[in-house]
Design a protein around this motif. Sequence first.
Motif, PDB file in Angstrom:
ATOM      1  N   CYS A  97      57.865  46.603   8.645  1.00 20.35           N
ATOM      2  CA  CYS A  97      58.275  45.483   7.789  1.00 20.35           C
ATOM      3  C   CYS A  97      57.109  44.672   7.240  1.00 20.35           C
ATOM      4  O   CYS A  97      57.296  43.891   6.295  1.00 20.35           O
ATOM      5  N   GLY A  98      55.905  44.804   7.814  1.00 20.43           N
ATOM      6  CA  GLY A  98      54.741  44.087   7.284  1.00 20.43           C
ATOM      7  C   GLY A  98      54.903  42.587   7.302  1.00 20.43           C
ATOM      8  O   GLY A  98      54.965  41.965   8.359  1.00 20.43           O
ATOM      9  N   THR A  99      54.995  41.969   6.131  1.00 21.18           N
ATOM     10  CA  THR A  99      55.154  40.512   6.021  1.00 21.18           C
ATOM     11  C   THR A  99      56.619  40.105   5.897  1.00 21.18           C
ATOM     12  O   THR A  99      56.906  38.937   5.643  1.00 21.18           O
ATOM     13  N   LEU A 120      53.978  47.251  14.044  1.00 27.78           N
ATOM     14  CA  LEU A 120      52.905  47.069  15.031  1.00 27.78           C
ATOM     15  C   LEU A 120      51.978  45.922  14.649  1.00 27.78           C
ATOM     16  O   LEU A 120      51.268  45.382  15.489  1.00 27.78           O
ATOM     17  N   TRP A 121      51.962  45.579  13.377  1.00 26.62           N
ATOM     18  CA  TRP A 121      51.097  44.537  12.838  1.00 26.62           C
ATOM     19  C   TRP A 121      49.634  44.694  13.264  1.00 26.62           C
ATOM     20  O   TRP A 121      49.046  43.778  13.859  1.00 26.62           O
ATOM     21  N   PRO A 122      49.003  45.827  12.967  1.00 26.47           N
ATOM     22  CA  PRO A 122      47.582  45.987  13.285  1.00 26.47           C
ATOM     23  C   PRO A 122      46.738  45.022  12.445  1.00 26.47           C
ATOM     24  O   PRO A 122      47.120  44.678  11.315  1.00 26.47           O
ATOM     25  N   PRO A 123      45.603  44.561  12.976  1.00 28.51           N
ATOM     26  CA  PRO A 123      44.787  43.556  12.282  1.00 28.51           C
ATOM     27  C   PRO A 123      44.369  43.954  10.869  1.00 28.51           C
ATOM     28  O   PRO A 123      44.251  43.103   9.992  1.00 28.51           O
ATOM     29  N   SER A 127      48.866  40.947   8.608  1.00 28.08           N
ATOM     30  CA  SER A 127      50.238  40.439   8.669  1.00 28.08           C
ATOM     31  C   SER A 127      50.618  40.248  10.129  1.00 28.08           C
ATOM     32  O   SER A 127      49.924  40.726  11.036  1.00 28.08           O
ATOM     33  N   SER A 128      51.722  39.549  10.368  1.00 31.41           N
ATOM     34  CA  SER A 128      52.119  39.255  11.741  1.00 31.41           C
ATOM     35  C   SER A 128      53.595  38.896  11.787  1.00 31.41           C
ATOM     36  O   SER A 128      54.222  38.602  10.758  1.00 31.41           O
ATOM     37  N   ALA A 129      54.142  38.899  13.000  1.00 35.21           N
ATOM     38  CA  ALA A 129      55.535  38.499  13.187  1.00 35.21           C
ATOM     39  C   ALA A 129      55.719  37.032  12.799  1.00 35.21           C
ATOM     40  O   ALA A 129      56.743  36.656  12.214  1.00 35.21           O
ATOM     41  N   GLU A 130      54.719  36.206  13.113  1.00 27.43           N
ATOM     42  CA  GLU A 130      54.793  34.789  12.776  1.00 27.43           C
ATOM     43  C   GLU A 130      54.878  34.587  11.261  1.00 27.43           C
ATOM     44  O   GLU A 130      55.602  33.714  10.767  1.00 27.43           O
ATOM     45  N   GLN A 131      54.136  35.397  10.531  1.00 29.30           N
ATOM     46  CA  GLN A 131      54.178  35.314   9.070  1.00 29.30           C
ATOM     47  C   GLN A 131      55.557  35.710   8.542  1.00 29.30           C
ATOM     48  O   GLN A 131      56.076  35.087   7.611  1.00 29.30           O
ATOM     49  N   CYS A 132      56.147  36.741   9.150  1.00 26.66           N
ATOM     50  CA  CYS A 132      57.499  37.154   8.761  1.00 26.66           C
ATOM     51  C   CYS A 132      58.507  36.028   8.985  1.00 26.66           C
ATOM     52  O   CYS A 132      59.339  35.743   8.109  1.00 26.66           O
ATOM     53  N   VAL A 133      58.430  35.401  10.141  1.00 29.09           N
ATOM     54  CA  VAL A 133      59.355  34.307  10.468  1.00 29.09           C
ATOM     55  C   VAL A 133      59.160  33.149   9.496  1.00 29.09           C
ATOM     56  O   VAL A 133      60.136  32.551   9.007  1.00 29.09           O
ATOM     57  N   ARG A 134      57.912  32.826   9.194  1.00 26.64           N
ATOM     58  CA  ARG A 134      57.625  31.735   8.256  1.00 26.64           C
ATOM     59  C   ARG A 134      58.194  32.051   6.868  1.00 26.64           C
ATOM     60  O   ARG A 134      58.809  31.189   6.226  1.00 26.64           O
ATOM     61  N   ASN A 135      58.015  33.279   6.422  1.00 23.30           N
ATOM     62  CA  ASN A 135      58.535  33.665   5.112  1.00 23.30           C
ATOM     63  C   ASN A 135      60.064  33.603   5.078  1.00 23.30           C
ATOM     64  O   ASN A 135      60.656  33.130   4.104  1.00 23.30           O
ATOM     65  N   CYS A 145      67.519  37.074   9.983  1.00 17.62           N
ATOM     66  CA  CYS A 145      66.374  37.990  10.069  1.00 17.62           C
ATOM     67  C   CYS A 145      65.709  37.868  11.434  1.00 17.62           C
ATOM     68  O   CYS A 145      65.475  36.750  11.918  1.00 17.62           O
ATOM     69  N   SER A 146      65.413  39.007  12.041  1.00 20.96           N
ATOM     70  CA  SER A 146      64.667  39.051  13.305  1.00 20.96           C
ATOM     71  C   SER A 146      63.485  39.982  13.127  1.00 20.96           C
ATOM     72  O   SER A 146      63.558  40.960  12.366  1.00 20.96           O
ATOM     73  N   PHE A 147      62.415  39.704  13.857  1.00 21.67           N
ATOM     74  CA  PHE A 147      61.206  40.516  13.733  1.00 21.67           C
ATOM     75  C   PHE A 147      60.644  40.810  15.121  1.00 21.67           C
ATOM     76  O   PHE A 147      60.470  39.893  15.929  1.00 21.67           O
ATOM     77  N   VAL A 148      60.427  42.101  15.393  1.00 20.87           N
ATOM     78  CA  VAL A 148      59.950  42.513  16.708  1.00 20.87           C
ATOM     79  C   VAL A 148      58.788  43.487  16.547  1.00 20.87           C
ATOM     80  O   VAL A 148      58.715  44.237  15.569  1.00 20.87           O
ATOM     81  N   GLN A 149      57.897  43.455  17.511  1.00 23.66           N
ATOM     82  CA  GLN A 149      56.773  44.394  17.493  1.00 23.66           C
ATOM     83  C   GLN A 149      57.222  45.724  18.074  1.00 23.66           C
ATOM     84  O   GLN A 149      57.897  45.768  19.105  1.00 23.66           O
TER      85      GLN A 149
END
Length: 235
Positions: A97-99, A120-123, A127-135, A145-149
Amino acid sequence: MKPDYGNWIARPMMRTLWGITAALVLATLLCALLIGRDTAYGVLLVLSLMSLLAALYMTYCRHVLSADGGGLMRRIHSALIDRFPWDGRGTVLDIGCGTGALSIALAQQYPEAHGVGVDLWPPMWDSSAEQCVRNATLEYVRDRCSFVQGDAAALDAPNETFDAVISNFVFHEVRTQKDKFMLVIEALRVLKKGGAFALHDNFENRDLYGDINEFIDILKEEGISDISYLPHTEN
């Protein structure tokens, strides 16, 4: 405050490319000043120009892809959703899902849907799960919407969990599974019988997927009764 959907050409990649270009230009100038315009200078000059052209081209591509520029990423997501054979009821899994852009777009398109984004959100992808939640919060769909690694090669979900599965241009980047066919099988493993799926990737790349017609035949033998392939979606 606007959502930040990043770019498929990530900032760390661009920083590296421009850093290499700057280093080559500096080395070329120092060579000209300290040694003179000899063979080494000529080689450095050619490398500097090649690196500069590459950096400029990638900067242009990044602009074309970006939401604030050419908007190509958004148009690709829209095209994929338009071809998604799903009624929008239930839970959809967005693999890679990226961002969160595609997960969020699905939630906006289907008011009865809940999207689950996994990555996996590799560096290197910035991108990150936090960024997804913020968006998702900024787009007013956080409650759906839910986001998991997780790893696309080994999804942390039982068989037949999701009503729909979608993935956009991700499988070729997965490093934990060289056999891309197995990534498709894993994606379909968590899909309910009769569920909808839309998987977008470099399926015509024979090094990754072999003969696409044989690939589809194998999927049908695995029990996927309704499957179609749309070639050249990049056009």
